[in-house]
Enzyme design. Structure first.
Site, PDB file in Angstrom:
ATOM      1  CG  LEU A   1      34.226  64.906  64.448  1.00 34.17           C
ATOM      2  CD1 LEU A   1      33.221  64.019  63.720  1.00 34.17           C
ATOM      3  CD2 LEU A   1      33.506  65.907  65.325  1.00 34.17           C
TER       4      LEU A   1
ATOM      5  CD  GLU B   1      38.262  64.380  61.661  1.00 32.86           C
ATOM      6  OE1 GLU B   1      37.853  64.461  62.830  1.00 32.86           O
ATOM      7  OE2 GLU B   1      39.225  63.674  61.308  1.00 32.86           O
TER       8      GLU B   1
ATOM      9  CB  CYS C   1      43.264  59.885  63.796  1.00 28.39           C
ATOM     10  SG  CYS C   1      41.723  59.801  62.899  1.00 28.39           S
TER      11      CYS C   1
ATOM     12  CB  VAL D   1      35.241  61.636  59.811  1.00 24.27           C
ATOM     13  CG1 VAL D   1      35.020  63.109  59.533  1.00 24.27           C
ATOM     14  CG2 VAL D   1      36.523  61.427  60.586  1.00 24.27           C
TER      15      VAL D   1
END
Ligand code: UDX
Length: 461
Positions: free
Chosen positions: A181, A179, A288, A25
């Site tokens: 991403l 985030e 994640c 990240v």
């Protein structure tokens, strides 16, 4: 406003940015900010990583990252350092991107976040905006705030409502700017986000974040801190739910001779559902999604909410590997003594990341049954080799998909790399001992593969 005019404007502003934590990240974030024109310090305690970055070498693969690293090291807009405290003193905006690994009970381990907060507290020497970007449970921002206050050497004001305790110079804000991403397209996501979420408690924090992100011209949602934190966990939990849901539908399709690809097309055209994140396969992996689902369940439990739906999402996902292995067994009968080709190991394409990759559990399962493997992945081979060194395991690491196929009794597709879609299927088949293709990612059209002479087994079709 043109990008050049924007950069001019920024020169007049005193925003000195540090990104703390240069992982998957933090590094794209830091280089993205540099590309937008913001001089950015990248701070990480791992001095080996910092040395590698300083010498111009990205520590992991991410499309476009290496180019940005070279460019912004050269022009001085990106400065890597392992001196966190120095970086804190040198900046007034800090994006906290350190890791939040999971404990054995699924809970997020926030010790790195806490450690950064302590350092910021000890080095508070004027207004600072602390922006939490790592995925964290709700109320982490409050803890950051409390920690900074505790470790600051003098009493500080916090946020707009801060009591009149003296030194306004030492005021600080905490913001939550989660985030979204995705690995493999982190820079694309950074430069073209579908939304930016800013959880703030003061106008000042809001204006700074708005200013930093203005060139991206996308919707910016302003929320409070807890809401922003919850948005991130909810997004990942919902994405995971979609995947487990479609995996169950795929299983059902196999039982009733239906085609899951068409089912997805049929439901995906409904704008309330949408076509994305409905690809069935061997389950979701990566750093994640699996971890965030567990952390969300744990967090809900601590708040007295039994999020049993998500426990089931996790359970369905865990079963995908066993289900895929049984497909391989059904195709080959006995695995002991067979040579099996494996195409792909990364948890998804365009990354070299194998953390929580379902492929690793599949490799483990095949080895446990006595198969020997021939494996190829365009980027993840060094990582897999570390986990399964060829000295200790019967795995041959190959330099091409065709080498994987040599003498194999079956080839398995475990990651949907673009390279695999364009393979010469006839050449692949000719290299194999037995032309069995078990596709865990539905990369191929069944008719095309069967026309090339394969026995083809995929997911839900
Ligand atoms: C995820 C979130 O998407 C991102 O917004 C967040 O910031 C970080 O976590 P990432 O871990 O990079 O991103 O991977 P993602 O693209 O979400 O894929 C996760 C896993 O789900 C992969 O193993 C992928 O193969 C699998 N997946 C994804 C499916 O099995 N089916 C799908 O339809 C989509």
């Amino acid at each position: 406003m043109s990008v050049e005019a924007h950069r001019e404007l920024k020169k007049n502003q005193d925003l000195r940015i540090t990104v703390m934590g240069l992982g998957h990240v933090g590094l794209p974030m830091a280089l993205g900010l540099a590309e937008l024109g913001w001089p950015t310090i990248g701070a990480d305690e791992d001095s080996k990583k910092v040395a590698s970055l300083s010498s111009g070498k990205s520590p992991f693969y991410e499309p476009g990252l290496q180019d940005l690293l070279s460019r912004h090291l050269n022009n001085g807009r990106f400065i890597p350092t392992d001196d966190l405290e120095g970086a804190i003193r040198a900046s007034n905006v800090m994006f906290v991107c350190v890791g939040t690994p999971q404990r054995s009970n699924g809970e997020a381990d926030l010790s790195q976040v806490e450690s950064v907060a302590r350092k910021i507290g000890r080095n508070l020497d004027g207004y600072k905006l602390i922006v939490e970007k790592s995925t964290v449970p709700v109320i982490t921002a409050r803890w950051i705030k409390k920690t900074v206050q505790r470790y600051a050497k003098v009493p500080v004001l916090t946020g707009p409502e801060g009591e009149d305790s003296g030194n306004a110079e030492l005021e600080f804000d905490v913001a939550s700017n989660p985030e979204f991403l995705q690995e493999g397209q982190a820079l694309q996501n950074f430069f073209h986000p579908d939304r930016i979420v800013c959880g703030v408690e003061s106008e000042r924090a809001w204006e700074i974040l708005e200013e930093i992100y203005r060139p991206l011209q996308c919707p910016v949602l302003r929320t409070d801190l807890n809401t922003a934190e919850l948005i991130k966990h909810t997004a990942n939990a919902f994405l995971a739910t979609k995947i487990s849901f479609i995996n169950m539908v795929a299983d059902l399709c196999e039982k009733v001779d239906a085609d899951v690809t068409q089912v997805v097309e049929g439901i995906g055209r409904d704008p309330r559902i949408g076509p994305h994140f409905l690809s069935p396969g061997i389950g979701f992996g990566g750093y994640c999604l699996p971890k965030d689902v567990r952390a969300f369940v744990h967090m809900a439990e601590t708040c007295g909410v039994d999020f049993s739906l998500l426990k089931e999402v996790e359970r369905v996902n865990q079963q995908r590997v066993a289900r895929f292995l049984s497909k391989v067994r059904n195709a080959l009968w006995v695995l002991n003594g067979k040579v099996i080709g494996v195409l792909g190991a990364a948890f998804k394409p365009n990354t070299d990341d194998i953390r929580e990759a379902p492929s690793l559990r599949i490799v483990e399962g095949l080895l446990a049954e006595g198969a020997s493997l021939q494996l190829y992945d365009p980027n993840a081979m060094p990582g897999v080799r570390n986990v399964f060194p060829p000295e200790n395991y019967p795995i041959r690491y190959c330099s091409s998909p065709y080498e994987v196929a040599e003498g194999a009794h079956a080839v398995l597709v475990l990651t949907e790399w673009e390279e695999f879609r364009g393979l010469d299927l006839l050449r692949l088949r000719e290299a194999m001992d037995v032309p069995v293709l078990v596709d865990g990612r539905n990369v191929y059209r069944p008719e095309a593969v069967r026309a090339a002479g394969f026995e083809y087994i995929s997911i839900g079709r």
